[in-house]
Design an enzyme around this catalytic site. Structure first.
Site, PDB file in Angstrom:
ATOM      1  N   TYR B 166       0.833  -1.195   0.000  1.00  0.00           N
ATOM      2  CA  TYR B 166       0.000   0.000   0.000  1.00  0.00           C
ATOM      3  C   TYR B 166       0.871   1.250   0.000  1.00  0.00           C
ATOM      4  O   TYR B 166       1.525   1.545   0.992  1.00  0.00           O
ATOM      5  CB  TYR B 166      -0.871   0.016   1.255  1.00  0.00           C
ATOM      6  CG  TYR B 166      -2.094  -0.852   1.220  1.00  0.00           C
ATOM      7  CD1 TYR B 166      -2.406  -1.641   0.115  1.00  0.00           C
ATOM      8  CD2 TYR B 166      -2.964  -0.882   2.297  1.00  0.00           C
ATOM      9  CE1 TYR B 166      -3.549  -2.433   0.101  1.00  0.00           C
ATOM     10  CE2 TYR B 166      -4.111  -1.675   2.281  1.00  0.00           C
ATOM     11  CZ  TYR B 166      -4.389  -2.445   1.184  1.00  0.00           C
ATOM     12  OH  TYR B 166      -5.511  -3.229   1.178  1.00  0.00           O
ATOM     13  N   LYS B 200      -0.897  -7.946  -2.847  1.00  0.00           N
ATOM     14  CA  LYS B 200      -2.246  -7.389  -2.900  1.00  0.00           C
ATOM     15  C   LYS B 200      -2.112  -5.916  -3.239  1.00  0.00           C
ATOM     16  O   LYS B 200      -1.393  -5.171  -2.560  1.00  0.00           O
ATOM     17  CB  LYS B 200      -2.893  -7.550  -1.530  1.00  0.00           C
ATOM     18  CG  LYS B 200      -4.245  -6.876  -1.329  1.00  0.00           C
ATOM     19  CD  LYS B 200      -4.692  -7.089   0.123  1.00  0.00           C
ATOM     20  CE  LYS B 200      -6.136  -6.733   0.367  1.00  0.00           C
ATOM     21  NZ  LYS B 200      -6.399  -5.303   0.372  1.00  0.00           N
TER      22      LYS B 200
END
Lengths: 301, 301, 301, 301, 301
Positions: B166, B200
């Site tokens: 992220y 992810k």
């Protein structure tokens, strides 16, 4: 105009010596010189570096280039080493880069965190490890501390330690900047004092003299500067890095001067793979011609 | 338009491979794709996320949904894993999320502290662990350091490591923000360089070009952007996250483009459980239809 | 006008005592005095220190000088010790300096990070270790903590511990500066309280009285000041450092006063090797004449 | 209006379960509810708390009160536990509070340092340990890290872990304050996500709505709020704390609503011992009457 | 007007009890009281403290004074303990002070770094260890953490732990200052809560009431204040420190009030050795007369 030290002058243990021998005399020009292909820019700069030659985004492309070009080693971070090196093991030496960072946050107090260990290097079949030391950073205490652990582990496992000695941070910016002769010379000595087996340096710029200590404000040729830097590194073998892509003639001249000065070789990444495949190999072959003229001389020879 | 790598191309040890095989070929569409149900929002955002569907405040509700919807795994923090997973063990794979934080203090120097260990994951019967890496945070040194320990433990215990990559923090906000193509592409590469087995990512927004490096300021379609991101991740399998709840058509389109680009699958939480039970299952079934069209191809096939 | 303590008064274990005996009675003047040649300036100041005498950039030049000049020991950082000491082992004692830093970042909260361990010293055949303690630095907590580990290891391995007790940092600058009688006296006592076997001090300047505590604002001769400092150090043996190169007469007078005051000897680097080879040896021989007049007296004698 | 979970629903190991059974079914009302007497205010607030009833400054006075009042446990810091618990061992369970701090420095980045270990708790014969987690503090990373070690040790030694989940610090002050429904609800969930066996909470104030997230800005009764909080805690048993001394009727009403909501019990200190001895026991007996009406129901019953 | 606790009331293990018995009943007045001679001012204040009586700069002078004056123990830092205690071992108990610092940098966030370990104390033949806890310092987390390790080691080795409980730092300065009744009372309780066997305190000043919590803003006599402080310390034995040199009558009165209040004794340094030798002994003899009037009473007696 220095004589590159022979392996038996360096106070090395048997395993470090064996690995350095493998890298320097069983690959590349096989004469004690070295040419490394670094491939950690995806972490250090992000994938933006691959737009110039999108194929180079694929680690297999670069690994193949290293093999075809007869490099003495390829430099990878842990992730790519784990996922790709198994296909090339034995064919080309691996230098596992142990620390690295993104370029996103500020570099004012630069520190390159450790992402892998010397044990990882042993497990993956590497023949050397790399560590970036940001010489002069205000985070010097943390940098020296994590470096020390790497040095100790490298000694324990007989793994040659290549130090990326990079002047960096707000204090060095205030004293001539990271490429000045002063900064590179200090970086060379720091790596040597702290126990680097090999030190990777940028080519010094003797014309960057703003706010450097007095002796460096004099006029020096680039040959004088690189000679001096190699002496400051004394028995740490010196590699000159390519930095961002530049004109071929300039790069070749830099390579020639470096080898004249007694460095061990070159570590060129973007200058190699940020061009089309066959052009890369052609440029590499020109570099190799230079290295072949500078074999390590026997001790006392 | 990339080919998703097969398990035998990834340089995995036997235990990681066995666990990934279990997740990817013995659950869900059983074709190498994956759909995960993340349920750590109670920590990351607080119980405010459950007001949209109060039943989802109860972990059993969400676990049942994962089982009914045929997910490849559910993602829990240590507390819920300890108290609830024992009722579902063997029926659905567990991804133990190892770090997490509340959203209360500032995110300017974001760092997600480690709340559980790979050993906890082994003890609880998990088949993978998750770690949030805040790419570009000024707390990069601390983040990389705790990540490294997780990676080493995951290697030691043969536990697949899923990295929530992220972009986050003040520096990334100053360079196009956390969802830009630039930021997501760099995050994909960082996870790959640092050894993620699976990464992810948020879906990239190529239209967010303010202050991004030059190559990313060009015009790209969303398909081009996601294709590029998957190449940057090379042999790290890619999962696309859903983020906050959005329109179904947009989500399905995003899913289609992602699977076209060679990702392994989806990790959708709030888009699934922030709606009534049967609607959730209907939406999940539409996602599954997409995944079924993108089986992993044999290596060399 | 103090009597230098004898080795059997110092509460030493057998191994520390044996090593100190080797240094003090089997080298140099062999009378309990000592003259050390420090060679860590390449790290502390960078290679700029070598422009005055470029030959001194080569560690072999300095090691030879130490041997020819009959020094009691040479002080090296880990890197030079590993690469060069093996050629001189047995001929001259090695003091391994365990910490050090570059001078590039600010000294306001000075801390000298540990670069090597007492175990390294044992492995390399050193007879003592050195540690720089920045007395009064705002980083006092970190400094004392890393010092403590060094002290414990030195005790465990029977390795004499020489403390470079250097007043440094913003707080000391506000109270008379690093060379004041007040600062040097406090540094001597601090090293003694914290367990230094030997303490290296700068010669005190009783004329620096701005903002020092009241007792130090009185008038003292330099002899009175150095006498007082040696008493503050009590059973820690005292070495006086040379600092940057100064006039020979001043240096010799400083040496004489120091030896009169009961110090054990001198640790002069730049004053020795920042001049032509034969001049160095001549200067060293004058220092030695002074030391020969101050043998350690028997206890109770 | 929730059903308190039974011990066999909590995924506990045998030793934690045995200790919780001892506390909840062999002391106090012996029906699965609990009333704890906390006595760490001497550290948290200083002796100023004892001026209201000077006798309470003496730990024996408070221990006797706990015994006479039929409490399920007394909460002590390590020092008082070591010096006083040996006189009461076996008669009343001990909860060893593992962290704590003085209230003297600023609470803006609150962190409660660990003063004792789970091993200390085992050695002293405790049946549970307590840890204060400052939910939302800017020192969240350090807090979660030290909490994790406590959780792991508690798991290893089978010691039930009671988390004092206290919203605290500058960020929570900017979002409704530490007693708001939002803050308490988030704290309950955080403790549950991070693996608390029991969570100690302040009673939520749904009227504190300034700058809280939207769902919490609606109107809620206090019964609705505490019901919601208990659901957020799911399988972590909930204890409601008394806080500073308040009117008896208000406290009893708070207790009633809490038990209706499915909490396990109360942890009242100053409300108990900041009054004369017999009044304390009378108040305790009223609390007990409430607890007796809310036995834990059998699972599936 | 409290009764000093007997050794068998303190919950001590056998070895701590044996050592305390040796200190309290086999030296000094041999009646359970104690008078300690602290000699760590050379580190805490620097040699400036010795100008009043230069002979006191020599540790042997002070050790002899302790022996002649019949003290129950002498307090030294590791360096002086190692170099001087061997000449006095068995004749006078040693308290090894484990932490300490110079007074040069700011005290706003005071922390006293650990310079020696409990193992050092065992090795040197000490009968107790000392630790300075800066109650209320903004560095509370670090202080409590290093204190905890000391407490655990002291428990493991059976070494009595004397806590110098000193209110210090910017926050305490804003609430009445370090000598106020409030501050000393809180410090006494903190040491007790954290497990001090003995606590060293400054005599409280009930007249310092600016900005202290309400209960302390009332009027108290000094006898009332010291009585209260001793109760706050409950089963931690209390020593009252002398602080900087003051008038003899005032010091003796302070001593009398302290012993009336149930303290165990005194720890006077500068008040003893900052005067001529025979005057020191005369003053000590007057203190001893006071202590002889306050023997420890048998438990239950």
């Amino acid at each position: 105009m220095n004589i590159r030290p022979a392996l038996d002058q360096l106070g090395l243990g048997a395993v470090k010596r064996a690995r350095l021998h493998r890298i320097l005399f069983e690959h590349g020009a096989r004469n004690g010189t070295a040419m490394f292909l670094p491939y950690d820019q995806g972490l250090e700069h992000g994938p933006r570096d691959f737009f110039a030659n999108p194929a180079a985004s694929d680690p297999r492309y670069v690994m193949n280039l290293a093999r075809e070009g007869g490099f003495n080693g390829v430099v990878l971070q842990i992730g790519l080493a784990e996922k790709f090196f198994w296909e090339y093991a034995g064919e080309i030496p691996l230098v596992l880069k142990l620390n690295g960072k993104t370029e996103i946050p500020s570099d004012a107090a630069a520190l390159s965190p450790v992402n892998a260990t010397v044990e990882d290097a042993v497990r993956l079949g590497a023949d050397a490890v790399g560590y970036t030391l940001y010489v002069g950073t205000p985070a010097q205490e943390a940098d020296f501390e994590q470096y020390r652990k790497v040095r100790e582990d490298a000694a324990r496992f007989g793994m040659p330690l290549i130090v990326w000695a990079y002047p960096r941070g707000s204090a060095i910016e205030a004293k001539g900047g990271k490429d000045s002769f002063y900064a590179v010379d200090y970086a060379a000595r720091t790596a040597s004092e702290l126990g680097a087996d090999v030190v990777k340096l940028n080519f010094p710029h003797p014309d960057k003299t703003t706010d450097v200590p007095a002796p460096y404000a004099e006029t020096f040729t680039s040959q004088q500067a690189i000679d001096h830097v190699v002496r400051s590194a004394n028995r740490s073998l010196v590699l000159i890095s390519g930095g961002s892509k530049a004109g071929d003639d300039a790069m070749l001249e830099k390579a020639r001067e470096s080898m004249e000065a007694g460095t061990t070789g070159l570590i060129f990444g973007r200058n190699v793979w940020q061009r089309e495949h066959d052009e890369s190999l052609k440029f590499v072959s020109e570099l190799r011609t230079i290295l072949e003229k500078h074999p390590t001389q026997r001790w006392g020879g």
